[in-house]
Write a protein that holds these residues in place. Structure first.
Motif, PDB file in Angstrom:
ATOM      1  N   ASN A 130      34.681  35.413  26.519  1.00 53.09           N
ATOM      2  CA  ASN A 130      33.381  36.035  26.799  1.00 53.09           C
ATOM      3  C   ASN A 130      32.596  35.263  27.856  1.00 53.09           C
ATOM      4  O   ASN A 130      31.924  35.861  28.698  1.00 53.09           O
ATOM      5  CB  ASN A 130      32.561  36.178  25.517  1.00 53.09           C
ATOM      6  CG  ASN A 130      33.082  37.285  24.632  1.00 53.09           C
ATOM      7  OD1 ASN A 130      33.690  38.236  25.100  1.00 53.09           O
ATOM      8  ND2 ASN A 130      32.858  37.149  23.334  1.00 53.09           N
ATOM      9  N   VAL A 131      32.687  33.950  27.813  1.00 50.54           N
ATOM     10  CA  VAL A 131      32.011  33.131  28.829  1.00 50.54           C
ATOM     11  C   VAL A 131      32.637  33.392  30.198  1.00 50.54           C
ATOM     12  O   VAL A 131      31.923  33.546  31.200  1.00 50.54           O
ATOM     13  CB  VAL A 131      32.064  31.633  28.457  1.00 50.54           C
ATOM     14  CG1 VAL A 131      31.649  30.760  29.631  1.00 50.54           C
ATOM     15  CG2 VAL A 131      31.185  31.356  27.250  1.00 50.54           C
ATOM     16  N   GLN A 132      33.968  33.465  30.263  1.00 47.08           N
ATOM     17  CA  GLN A 132      34.640  33.751  31.535  1.00 47.08           C
ATOM     18  C   GLN A 132      34.208  35.108  32.083  1.00 47.08           C
ATOM     19  O   GLN A 132      33.933  35.242  33.275  1.00 47.08           O
ATOM     20  CB  GLN A 132      36.158  33.722  31.365  1.00 47.08           C
ATOM     21  CG  GLN A 132      36.738  32.334  31.333  1.00 47.08           C
ATOM     22  CD  GLN A 132      38.237  32.350  31.122  1.00 47.08           C
ATOM     23  OE1 GLN A 132      38.736  32.977  30.195  1.00 47.08           O
ATOM     24  NE2 GLN A 132      38.953  31.639  31.973  1.00 47.08           N
ATOM     25  N   LEU A 133      34.151  36.106  31.234  1.00 46.76           N
ATOM     26  CA  LEU A 133      33.738  37.443  31.658  1.00 46.76           C
ATOM     27  C   LEU A 133      32.298  37.428  32.167  1.00 46.76           C
ATOM     28  O   LEU A 133      31.997  37.959  33.240  1.00 46.76           O
ATOM     29  CB  LEU A 133      33.882  38.439  30.504  1.00 46.76           C
ATOM     30  CG  LEU A 133      33.360  39.851  30.766  1.00 46.76           C
ATOM     31  CD1 LEU A 133      34.139  40.513  31.893  1.00 46.76           C
ATOM     32  CD2 LEU A 133      33.426  40.681  29.498  1.00 46.76           C
ATOM     33  N   THR A 134      31.420  36.795  31.420  1.00 45.42           N
ATOM     34  CA  THR A 134      30.010  36.733  31.803  1.00 45.42           C
ATOM     35  C   THR A 134      29.830  36.018  33.140  1.00 45.42           C
ATOM     36  O   THR A 134      29.115  36.502  34.027  1.00 45.42           O
ATOM     37  CB  THR A 134      29.190  36.023  30.707  1.00 45.42           C
ATOM     38  OG1 THR A 134      29.360  36.729  29.482  1.00 45.42           O
ATOM     39  CG2 THR A 134      27.718  35.962  31.067  1.00 45.42           C
ATOM     40  N   LEU A 135      30.490  34.883  33.295  1.00 39.99           N
ATOM     41  CA  LEU A 135      30.344  34.122  34.534  1.00 39.99           C
ATOM     42  C   LEU A 135      30.980  34.838  35.726  1.00 39.99           C
ATOM     43  O   LEU A 135      30.484  34.723  36.853  1.00 39.99           O
ATOM     44  CB  LEU A 135      30.913  32.720  34.369  1.00 39.99           C
ATOM     45  CG  LEU A 135      30.126  31.823  33.410  1.00 39.99           C
ATOM     46  CD1 LEU A 135      30.793  30.470  33.265  1.00 39.99           C
ATOM     47  CD2 LEU A 135      28.682  31.673  33.849  1.00 39.99           C
TER      48      LEU A 135
ATOM     49  N   LEU B 237      37.328  37.087  40.591  1.00 37.49           N
ATOM     50  CA  LEU B 237      38.200  38.219  40.263  1.00 37.49           C
ATOM     51  C   LEU B 237      39.540  37.735  39.719  1.00 37.49           C
ATOM     52  O   LEU B 237      40.029  38.244  38.704  1.00 37.49           O
ATOM     53  CB  LEU B 237      38.413  39.103  41.498  1.00 37.49           C
ATOM     54  CG  LEU B 237      39.346  40.294  41.304  1.00 37.49           C
ATOM     55  CD1 LEU B 237      38.762  41.271  40.289  1.00 37.49           C
ATOM     56  CD2 LEU B 237      39.600  40.986  42.630  1.00 37.49           C
ATOM     57  N   ILE B 238      40.122  36.741  40.372  1.00 41.09           N
ATOM     58  CA  ILE B 238      41.391  36.177  39.892  1.00 41.09           C
ATOM     59  C   ILE B 238      41.192  35.594  38.492  1.00 41.09           C
ATOM     60  O   ILE B 238      42.008  35.800  37.592  1.00 41.09           O
ATOM     61  CB  ILE B 238      41.917  35.090  40.857  1.00 41.09           C
ATOM     62  CG1 ILE B 238      42.252  35.686  42.212  1.00 41.09           C
ATOM     63  CG2 ILE B 238      43.122  34.370  40.272  1.00 41.09           C
ATOM     64  CD1 ILE B 238      43.414  36.621  42.226  1.00 41.09           C
ATOM     65  N   ASP B 239      40.105  34.875  38.294  1.00 36.17           N
ATOM     66  CA  ASP B 239      39.810  34.287  36.993  1.00 36.17           C
ATOM     67  C   ASP B 239      39.666  35.370  35.929  1.00 36.17           C
ATOM     68  O   ASP B 239      40.143  35.222  34.806  1.00 36.17           O
ATOM     69  CB  ASP B 239      38.533  33.452  37.074  1.00 36.17           C
ATOM     70  CG  ASP B 239      38.335  32.584  35.855  1.00 36.17           C
ATOM     71  OD1 ASP B 239      39.047  31.568  35.742  1.00 36.17           O
ATOM     72  OD2 ASP B 239      37.486  32.926  35.015  1.00 36.17           O
TER      73      ASP B 239
END
Length: 168
Positions: free
Chosen positions: A9-14, A56-58
């Motif tokens: 969720n943190v990855q998506l938010t960032l 985007l890659i992340d």
């Protein structure tokens, strides 16, 4: 609390924040920056566009960094990534290249600004120099990615070492 879900969720938010902020920055640079910025405007847009690409890659690969004692490894798996692993590995490698590019972008940014402050315009004006400044981060990322692929390519030996290191 599931730590993997929190990280996801943190990855998506960032990633979303990165898309929005860098998109806004590119728009402001393109439409509102003074002509006196010269090629610095293009360097800033290059760096912002790169950060959007990196996010985007992340978002696609969802890499996870694991650490234990004396090692760290970046990995992904089919449950985390929305992509099959055959596609995720090259993207994970590109993600690693992007790390090398990001590091070099900081250096380019500060060296370029140093030339501005000292008044040395020989290296900071013209299209040719703009391309030169953008080439350094790309080459740095390429070397970083090739090195990782050549020396840390996933194979049975690496798999055994990682399993052993995790068991310790």
């Amino acid at each position: 609390m599931n730590l993997s879900l929190v990280v996801s969720n943190v990855q998506l938010t960032l990633a979303i924040v990165s898309f929005l902020m860098n998109g806004l920055l590119i728009t402001l640079i393109a439409l509102k920056s003074p002509k006196t910025l010269g090629i610095y405007k293009f360097l800033m847009m290059f760096m912002s566009a790169f950060e959007i690409f990196y996010a985007l890659i992340d978002l696609l690969v969802k890499p996870e960094v694991r650490t234990k004692d004396y090692y760290w490894v970046t990995e992904t798996n089919s449950q985390r990534s929305i992509l099959p692993l055959s596609v995720a590995y090259p993207l994970l490698l590109i993600w690693a290249c992007s790390f090398g590019i990001a590091l070099a972008c900081f250096g380019v940014h500060f060296v370029y600004r140093y030339f501005i402050v000292t008044g040395n315009t020989k290296w900071i004006s013209g299209f040719k120099n703009c391309c030169l400044w953008m080439t350094f981060p790309i080459l740095s990322g390429f070397v970083y990615g090739v090195t990782i692929h050549a020396y840390l390519y996933f194979d049975q030996v690496l798999d055994i070492n990682l399993r052993f290191a995790r068991a310790i």
